[in-house]
Structure formats: C-alpha cells, structure tokens
Design a protein around this motif. Sequence first.
Motif, PDB file in Angstrom:
ATOM      1  N   LEU A 418      19.528 -14.690 -15.591  1.00  0.00           N
ATOM      2  CA  LEU A 418      18.305 -14.975 -16.349  1.00  0.00           C
ATOM      3  C   LEU A 418      18.605 -15.042 -17.843  1.00  0.00           C
ATOM      4  O   LEU A 418      18.054 -15.871 -18.561  1.00  0.00           O
ATOM      5  N   LEU A 419      19.462 -14.160 -18.258  1.00  0.00           N
ATOM      6  CA  LEU A 419      19.815 -14.190 -19.677  1.00  0.00           C
ATOM      7  C   LEU A 419      20.489 -15.504 -20.033  1.00  0.00           C
ATOM      8  O   LEU A 419      20.198 -16.101 -21.066  1.00  0.00           O
ATOM      9  N   LYS A 420      21.362 -15.910 -19.164  1.00  0.00           N
ATOM     10  CA  LYS A 420      22.016 -17.195 -19.425  1.00  0.00           C
ATOM     11  C   LYS A 420      20.980 -18.293 -19.524  1.00  0.00           C
ATOM     12  O   LYS A 420      21.008 -19.125 -20.431  1.00  0.00           O
ATOM     13  N   ALA A 421      20.086 -18.278 -18.568  1.00  0.00           N
ATOM     14  CA  ALA A 421      19.076 -19.335 -18.543  1.00  0.00           C
ATOM     15  C   ALA A 421      18.195 -19.280 -19.786  1.00  0.00           C
ATOM     16  O   ALA A 421      17.860 -20.311 -20.378  1.00  0.00           O
ATOM     17  N   SER A 422      17.843 -18.078 -20.151  1.00  0.00           N
ATOM     18  CA  SER A 422      16.958 -17.969 -21.306  1.00  0.00           C
ATOM     19  C   SER A 422      17.674 -18.400 -22.577  1.00  0.00           C
ATOM     20  O   SER A 422      17.086 -19.010 -23.460  1.00  0.00           O
ATOM     21  N   HIS A 423      18.927 -18.105 -22.644  1.00  0.00           N
ATOM     22  CA  HIS A 423      19.667 -18.537 -23.825  1.00  0.00           C
ATOM     23  C   HIS A 423      19.842 -20.041 -23.833  1.00  0.00           C
ATOM     24  O   HIS A 423      19.817 -20.664 -24.894  1.00  0.00           O
ATOM     25  N   ALA A 424      20.007 -20.576 -22.674  1.00  0.00           N
ATOM     26  CA  ALA A 424      20.097 -22.033 -22.608  1.00  0.00           C
ATOM     27  C   ALA A 424      18.807 -22.647 -23.111  1.00  0.00           C
ATOM     28  O   ALA A 424      18.806 -23.641 -23.833  1.00  0.00           O
ATOM     29  N   LEU A 425      17.731 -22.017 -22.715  1.00  0.00           N
ATOM     30  CA  LEU A 425      16.437 -22.540 -23.165  1.00  0.00           C
ATOM     31  C   LEU A 425      16.307 -22.395 -24.679  1.00  0.00           C
ATOM     32  O   LEU A 425      15.836 -23.293 -25.369  1.00  0.00           O
TER      33      LEU A 425
END
Length: 493
Positions: A418-425
């Motif tokens: 999720l952190l990865k995804a949120s950072h991608a966002l």
Amino acid sequence: MNQAEEESVYHSLEEEAIDVDCLLGEPRSDQVSVSGVWCYEEDNLGKCIKTEYDSYNLGVPGSNENMEGVDTTNLNALDVLPHEVGVGNYLTTSNVSPCDDYLLDFGFDHGGCIGYVSNERLHVGNSQFPMKGSFGIENSLTENISGTECQNYFLSNCISGTSTNSSEPKSVDRFDDFSKSLINQDILPPHFSHSGLELTQFCKNGPTSTSPAQDHGESGAITHKRSRKPTKRYIDESSILSLKNSKKRREASSGCKGRPSGVRRVKSQHEVKPKDKMAPSDISFDKAIQVPFVSQGPTECQKSNSPTKLKVSKSAVCNLFVSQGPTECQKSNSPAKIENRIDIYSSGSEDDSETMMRSMTSGNQRKLHRLWTVSEVKKLIDGVAHFGVGKWTHIKKLLFSSSVHRTPVDLKDKWRNLLKASHALKGSRIEDDQKRSQPWRPLPKSILCRVRELASVYPYPRESNSKISKSKVPLAHHVSSPARIKTSKVPVV
DNA sequence: GTTAGGG
DNA sequence: CCCTAAC
C-alpha cells in the motif's frame, strides 16, 4: 460528466459491488458479535432480537412449511425471496439507522465492509479524533447517537473519565460496559476493560502515545534498517551449487526468472536446520523446473506426498486454474476430489469474492493467493491508524480475527504494498498514472490518500526514512510523528 | 513469538 | 506469498 466524476462513480460502484459480495459472502460467525454488540444498546434490544431472528429465518428460507402458523415477524422475514436477501433487507429489517456503518462493519466484515467511512468524512464534524468513524469500536460506541454528539461521544467519555470521574459517571459506566462486552467477544484486549486508566490515556494522548511505536522506544526516532547478512541457505546453496550445478542452473533459470514461483519447500514437521536440510542431493534442479507430478527422488516432498495424494492434488489444481472467477473455485471442486491436502480450500472458503490462484510444483503447496478486497484494505488501514505500524499481530487479532488466511506477515506485506502504491500516486498525482501502474486493481484514491496520511504519521521503517524525508509531505517535517498527532489530531475540548 | 526486509 | 535474520 467529466472524467473525474466518472472515475469517482466508477470507484464507488466498484466498491459497492465488492462490498455486497463481501456482505453476502461473509456473514457466518460474525453474526454472534452482531447480536452481542447490538444488545449493548438497550434501546435497540428489541430491534436487535428481531433482526437477529429475521436473519436466521432468512438463512433457511422455506424450511418452515407451516408459514401460516408463524407470527408476523416470521412472515415478514420469510416473505423475502432468497434473491432479495441483501443489503436493503438487512438494513430495513434492522432499523438501527443511526449507525448503519457500525452495523455493517461488525455484522459482516468486522470493520469495513460497507460502512467504511473515509477519512474525509472524519473531519466533517467538529471532532478530529483521528480514526473517527472508520473503526468498528467507535462506531459501536456511537451507534445510537447522532450528529456531533455522536462524533464526540468517545472522546468526551474518555475525558470526563480523566478530569472528574463523577462528572459523567453514566457515560463512563456505559463505556465500561461496552468495552467489557467487546472483550467478552474477543474484540478488545483485556486491558480495555478499565475505562479509567488505559482508555483515558488512550484518548488523552491520542492513539499514538500508546502506539507500538512508543512501546518500542521509537518515539521520535524512526526505526533503522536492520542489517542483513546473506542467509545461511544462500551461503550453502551458492557454495555448493556454484561448484556442482552451475550448468544446470543456467538451463533451469532460463525458463523462469529467479526463484520460480510456487517452488517451495514443504515445511514439514520434521523440519531440520537449514544446513542439514540442504544436502546436495536435495538441491536437484528437477525441482526448479516446474514439472509438478514427477517423482522427485528422496526429498521432503516425497515424504509428505503419497502418489494418490499427488493425483488428487493435480485434479484439484487443474480445476482451480481453469476456474479463475470469483466464487467458482470452491464450487467447482467436488468434495470427492478434495481430500486432506486440499483442505486449505475448505478452510478458506469464507471469502467467495476473492480470486484465488494456486501454483504448485513438486507437491509443494503454496498458500492460496487471495487478492485483498477493498474492505480488507480498509480494515488494515484502520488497524494501522489505531495501533500503528508494526503491531501486525495486534491488528490481526482485533480486526482480522475472522480472516484466518491473513497472517500478521500478510498484513505487513500488504501495508508495504500500500505504501508503494500510495507513493506512486503521490509521485504522479494523476489518477491515470495510478491506473497505468496498477491496471489490475486500482485502489480508490481515497484509500491511497489515507495510506499516505498514515504513512506520514506512522513512518514505515526504512521506506519512510528515505522517502518521507525526501518527499514533500508538508505534515511530516521536523516534528516527530507522535507529537504531530498530538497537536493536530486530538481535539481540545 | 514477532517483525523487518529481501526475494 | 515465502523465507530468514534480528529482535
């Protein structure tokens, strides 16, 4: 309708679909906690009983042949056709309106199925208690209180408990009773039983002050990356294999990158230490090549798999690979085909909405790959919000107690993702980019935003070290995270 | 026994 | 999701 609106509609529809799936798929044992918690609210006692009764009747439609004999309540319930049994009926028969969120959260998903309240809504009211609304416990507390009273109820209870115990004894008692009821249902840990010390502390300082971060002495300082040396297994393998099997390895790895997924040792009960385990004969690269049903020689796999069992596994796996759609996996397997080694299917049959895959080679069984539902993600986020990052077992016990297939490690892994995804966002801000990077499962933007918020509040070790310090998150600057929460999230009443 | 981190 | 070192 512009694109942004379309997106939001799309997301909401998607969430709704998933959540309804979830609702229909996961009632089960949670029903117990539903009735139990409902009954806490005396005003709703009658409704609770009625609803509970109705739902039981709905569960066995047509089982009662003498419908004329039953009373009106039963008739109402039985009149509902099976295909109509859904959200609406549960809601309309229950009538516990002020906290539908709570009802759905606890009743069907322990905290996030339909009634998830995103963080945006948390700030609508005048209360800024960090995890307002989205967490089942709090919803439960506020189930029959509306408006701002509802929003501040939890807090005011706690504060009144600290300043003057006699100012609102009724509220405290009420809270105490409720917490006890939760404890009895294993929803809260035992130390919540005292509305005095622990809970008031919890409320006064905000959840972070009692959060794991501080428990581990991490206040202010972000956890440093653990040093990591090459594993024994790696050393053993590399030393042996570099001499004996370098040629074979090249051939084998040409077909599959790195460690082939699904090739895994069976963690047998007679497991020995790694050094003993990796005798040269065990490192046959026949295993690395995915030829599932060939006898492998004297390996652990063979010890645990009789030929018949292998055969059964094969058929089951074939079925699974063919039927990838949701809910089909379980149904397409006739019980006759599935026996001991496939029992993982039946044990995990509680969530029909999940796509499952299984990769299997050499008799090694990899755990089912269960896609995370949106509701699960929300539960995880709520858990992190309440207990902080790192308290995976705590979150697991409290929020994922009904999900036997989600281990604390799973939660941790998911949080990392999720952190990865949120950072991608965050990096690309544009939702199209998000979808491009995750075309298979776009998470609602609100969720990723919440993850991002929490990531700044509870920095994940290492990743937060590097990323948050570099990132332009305005909230997470020089102030240590607990202090920041204390000032910004806990309202002053 | 739990968690972090690499794979 | 798995594995393993570190705690």
